[in-house]
Design a protein around this motif. Structure first.
Motif, short mmCIF file in Angstrom:
data_model
loop_
_atom_site.label_atom_id
_atom_site.label_comp_id
_atom_site.label_asym_id
_atom_site.label_seq_id
_atom_site.Cartn_x
_atom_site.Cartn_y
_atom_site.Cartn_z
N LEU A 31 0.89 -1.15 0.00
CA LEU A 31 0.00 0.00 0.00
C LEU A 31 0.93 1.20 0.00
CD1 LEU A 31 -2.55 -1.12 2.74
CD2 LEU A 31 -2.56 -1.62 0.28
N LEU A 32 0.79 2.06 -0.97
CA LEU A 32 1.74 3.15 -1.18
C LEU A 32 1.12 4.51 -0.94
CD1 LEU A 32 3.17 1.80 -4.55
CD2 LEU A 32 4.33 1.73 -2.32
N ASP A 33 1.71 5.26 -0.02
CA ASP A 33 1.37 6.67 0.11
C ASP A 33 1.85 7.36 -1.16
OD1 ASP A 33 0.60 9.10 1.49
OD2 ASP A 33 2.74 9.48 1.71
N VAL A 34 1.33 8.52 -1.47
CA VAL A 34 1.67 9.21 -2.71
C VAL A 34 2.62 10.38 -2.46
CG1 VAL A 34 0.76 10.48 -4.70
CG2 VAL A 34 -0.47 8.47 -3.83
N ASP A 35 2.10 11.44 -1.83
CA ASP A 35 2.86 12.67 -1.67
C ASP A 35 4.04 12.50 -0.71
OD1 ASP A 35 1.25 14.31 -3.41
OD2 ASP A 35 -0.29 14.22 -1.85
N ASN A 69 -4.27 10.26 1.82
CA ASN A 69 -5.22 11.17 2.44
C ASN A 69 -5.63 12.29 1.50
OD1 ASN A 69 -5.32 9.74 4.81
ND2 ASN A 69 -4.02 11.13 5.97
N GLY A 70 -5.03 12.34 0.33
CA GLY A 70 -5.34 13.38 -0.65
C GLY A 70 -6.76 13.25 -1.17
N VAL A 87 -7.14 4.24 -3.04
CA VAL A 87 -8.12 4.54 -2.01
C VAL A 87 -7.79 5.95 -1.54
CG1 VAL A 87 -8.93 4.01 0.32
CG2 VAL A 87 -8.48 2.14 -1.30
N ALA A 88 -8.76 6.85 -1.67
CA ALA A 88 -8.57 8.23 -1.22
C ALA A 88 -9.94 8.88 -1.03
CB ALA A 88 -7.75 9.02 -2.23
N PRO A 89 -10.12 9.66 0.00
CA PRO A 89 -9.17 9.84 1.09
C PRO A 89 -9.14 8.60 1.98
CG PRO A 89 -11.17 11.08 1.55
CD PRO A 89 -11.34 10.48 0.18
N ALA A 113 2.39 -4.55 3.27
CA ALA A 113 3.01 -3.44 4.00
C ALA A 113 2.44 -2.12 3.53
CB ALA A 113 4.53 -3.44 3.79
N MET A 114 2.40 -1.17 4.45
CA MET A 114 2.09 0.22 4.13
C MET A 114 3.42 0.94 4.04
SD MET A 114 -0.21 2.64 3.71
CE MET A 114 0.45 4.18 3.08
N VAL A 115 3.65 1.65 2.93
CA VAL A 115 4.89 2.38 2.71
C VAL A 115 4.57 3.87 2.68
CG1 VAL A 115 6.87 2.69 1.16
CG2 VAL A 115 5.73 0.45 1.30
N GLY A 116 5.17 4.62 3.59
CA GLY A 116 4.89 6.04 3.62
C GLY A 116 5.96 6.83 4.34
#
Length: 160
Positions: A31-35, A69-70, A87-89, A113-116
């Protein structure tokens, strides 16, 4: 530091997540965060090394989903440009977005995994969702919104 705030792994960049490293850690889905994780805040394109990395992950059949969260419209447009679901937000630090992404993608939490780049969002969300938490050094944090820049010193205080 409380386990809720502690990542399982720390890396300088997502490009250090090689298929071999993921296999070693028994991870098959990210699961990848973006910003500030995949790209600079406000940028519409990935850095070239991250774009190459993303294609390598896809070709190695690593499960991928953007969890941000964007705003849905902005993240959706970006997701379409890189060919990934999203998936957002996500409402991080709550686990809602992580759980929704895993259900939607049929990812096994034991191998996800969540990557952020943020302890107070990504790492807590991963821990609450019961998945591996990977903290990445933020890309160009000076470009982030004021609220995120305000949290950075607090994250450093708890990350000792």
């Amino acid at each position: 530091m409380t386990p809720l705030l502690r990542p399982h792994y720390r890396l300088e960049s997502v490009v250090q997540l090689t298929p071999d490293r993921l296999a070693e850690w028994n991870l098959r889905s990210l699961l990848l965060d973006v910003d500030s994780t995949l790209k600079k805040y406000g940028a519409s394109e990935l850095p070239s090394d991250v774009a190459v990395w993303l294609e390598e992950m896809k070709s190695n059949r690593i499960g991928l989903c953007l969890v941000s969260n964007g705003a849905a419209r902005r993240i959706g447009s970006f997701a379409e440009s890189v060919g990934l679901p999203f998936v957002a937000p996500a409402f991080k630090p709550l686990a809602i977005g992580c759980r929704k992404a895993m259900r939607q993608m049929q990812f096994d939490p034991r191998t996800t995994a969540m990557v952020g780049d943020q302890i107070f969002a990504d790492i807590i969300a991963a821990r609450l969702a019961g998945i591996t938490a990977i903290l990445i050094k933020p890309i160009s944090p000076e470009l982030e919104p004021l609220w995120t820049r305000f949290k950075r010193p607090l994250e450093k205080m708890v990350d000792k």
